[in-house]
Design an enzyme around this catalytic site. Structure first.
Site, PDB file in Angstrom:
ATOM      1  N   ASP A  11      26.037  87.121  79.974  1.00 13.43           N
ATOM      2  CA  ASP A  11      25.978  87.657  78.729  1.00 13.43           C
ATOM      3  C   ASP A  11      26.897  86.351  78.025  1.00 13.43           C
ATOM      4  O   ASP A  11      27.821  86.496  77.336  1.00 13.43           O
ATOM      5  CB  ASP A  11      26.722  88.965  78.721  1.00 13.43           C
ATOM      6  CG  ASP A  11      28.652  88.564  79.203  1.00 13.43           C
ATOM      7  OD1 ASP A  11      29.482  88.971  78.648  1.00 13.43           O
ATOM      8  OD2 ASP A  11      28.657  88.008  80.318  1.00 13.43           O
ATOM      9  N   ASP A  16      30.472  81.462  81.236  1.00 18.53           N
ATOM     10  CA  ASP A  16      29.270  82.191  81.755  1.00 18.53           C
ATOM     11  C   ASP A  16      28.195  80.738  81.425  1.00 18.53           C
ATOM     12  O   ASP A  16      27.569  80.343  82.480  1.00 18.53           O
ATOM     13  CB  ASP A  16      28.276  82.766  81.017  1.00 18.53           C
ATOM     14  CG  ASP A  16      28.382  84.295  80.867  1.00 18.53           C
ATOM     15  OD1 ASP A  16      29.644  83.859  79.595  1.00 18.53           O
ATOM     16  OD2 ASP A  16      27.850  85.202  81.041  1.00 18.53           O
ATOM     17  N   ASP A 241      33.998  83.725  84.978  1.00 16.20           N
ATOM     18  CA  ASP A 241      32.466  83.133  85.319  1.00 16.20           C
ATOM     19  C   ASP A 241      32.156  81.701  86.543  1.00 16.20           C
ATOM     20  O   ASP A 241      31.210  82.357  86.832  1.00 16.20           O
ATOM     21  CB  ASP A 241      30.925  83.339  84.444  1.00 16.20           C
ATOM     22  CG  ASP A 241      31.244  84.625  83.525  1.00 16.20           C
ATOM     23  OD1 ASP A 241      30.740  84.550  82.528  1.00 16.20           O
ATOM     24  OD2 ASP A 241      31.497  85.617  84.762  1.00 16.20           O
TER      25      ASP A 241
HETATM   26  O1  RIB Z   1      36.162  89.929  81.946  1.00 16.39           O
HETATM   27  C1  RIB Z   1      35.619  88.227  81.872  1.00 16.39           C
HETATM   28  C2  RIB Z   1      34.344  88.805  81.984  1.00 16.39           C
HETATM   29  O2  RIB Z   1      34.227  89.279  80.565  1.00 16.39           O
HETATM   30  C3  RIB Z   1      33.078  86.980  81.724  1.00 16.39           C
HETATM   31  O3  RIB Z   1      32.497  87.242  82.751  1.00 16.39           O
HETATM   32  C4  RIB Z   1      33.456  87.026  80.664  1.00 16.39           C
HETATM   33  O4  RIB Z   1      32.146  85.582  79.929  1.00 16.39           O
HETATM   34  C5  RIB Z   1      33.356  88.500  79.280  1.00 16.39           C
HETATM   35  O5  RIB Z   1      31.865  88.254  80.267  1.00 16.39           O
HETATM   36 CA    CA Z   2      30.354  86.229  81.662  1.00 13.53          CA
END
Ligand code: RIB
Ligand code: CA
Length: 310
Positions: A11, A16, A241
């Protein structure tokens, strides 16, 4: 021996993006594809963010747009954490790039069916795409080689509610379906990020000196840093991530783990998205998860440095 085959579901927001850099810049990995899932930000933004990040490293890995909302509920984003554009609102040109398809779920299925027993799937967002893939093509459960999930919490409270981590909370029905699909998954929960992936200002400044990718990786974290300092009371920002990706690439950086039965609470109410880790085997269910309790921070930071160095 050929390159390992990865598929990444994301996402794409600020952490990410750094995880994508780690994978795309690793010489031993072939990323077969990237599927986009709505989460941190709406799918169109996450798509542009992934395409921008891919272009930064000259990669041609196909980016496929997947689910633009959870299975059974409206999307709730984390734009208050990562910025409205998902990339820290620093004015990056995050528009006008074209994804390779709008069939992200089918791309995930095809990658696994076309490479039976070889694909290491890394999920960095809500599990909507994976849940849909399992519903459409149940064979993926037995044909995928590994599933490494950034999500949940093994011991900590949640980060979006007192009980739930964001990825599991956004689409708890998807997480519940995946946990009970027969897939054996590896859970790199938010605990691991809090314990081993917080980047303070001194380290951030040092990483930024590594070159253009270091500058990018740090400069997009401003909104996240403010949120972490003011809300999570960290001494900087955390990178959930990227440390999950590091674990996917080098499983041995995990220093404490246990194979247990894990579930995720679907529905609404206080327990929405809560991770249930059956530590005492009360439920007498077959373990479905490599629960990661600790990892080697130094090895993670070293991998991060290598990925960001010009
Ligand atoms: O809780 C952290 C996660 O939620 C990570 O993947 C961040 O990018 C969000 O997607
Ligand atoms: Ca994420």
């Amino acid at each position: 021996m050929g390159k390992r085959k990865f598929f990444i579901d994301t996402d794409t927001a600020t952490d990410d993006a750094v995880a994508l850099l780690i994978a795309l810049r690793h010489s031993g990995i072939e990323v077969l594809g990237i599927s986009i899932v709505a989460g941190n930000c709406p799918a169109p933004s996450a798509t542009q963010n992934a395409l921008y990040t891919r272009d930064l490293v000259g990669s041609k890995v196909p980016v496929h747009v997947g689910a633009d909302r959870p299975l059974m509920r409206p999307l709730q984003t984390a734009q208050h954490v990562h910025g409205i554009d998902g990339m820290g609102d620093i004015g990056l040109p995050l528009n006008g790039r074209n994804p390779d398809s709008f069939k992200g779920v089918q791309a995930l299925i095809d990658a696994i069916l076309n490479n039976p027993g070889e694909v290491e799937l890394v999920t960095l967002g809500p599990l909507t795409n994976l849940a849909l893939a399992i519903q459409i093509e149940p064979r993926v459960v037995n044909l995928v080689k590994r599933v490494v999930i950034m999500g949940g919490t093994a011991v900590l409270p949640g980060n979006i509610t007192p009980l739930a981590e964001f990825n599991f909370w956004v689409d708890p029905e998807a997480a519940h379906l995946v946990a009970n699909s027969g897939i054996y998954f590896e859970m790199a929960g938010w605990d691991i990020s809090v314990a081993h992936a917080v980047i303070d200002d001194e380290l951030a400044a040092d990483l930024r000196k590594l070159g253009p990718l270091g500058e990018f990786a740090i400069d997009i974290q401003g909104v996240l840093r403010e949120f972490c300092i003011n809300s999570s009371q960290f001494e900087g920002f955390d990178l959930p991530d990227p440390i999950a990706m590091a674990i996917a690439i080098e499983p041995s950086i995990v220093t404490k783990e246990k194979s247990l039965y894990v579930d995720v609470i679907p529905g609404d109410g206080a327990a929405r998205g809560q991770t249930v880790v059956d530590v005492l085997n009360n439920l007498k269910k077959t373990p479905n998860c490599r629960v990661i309790y600790a990892a080697d921070r130094d090895r993670f930071i070293s991998m991060l440095r290598n990925s960001l160095s010009s």
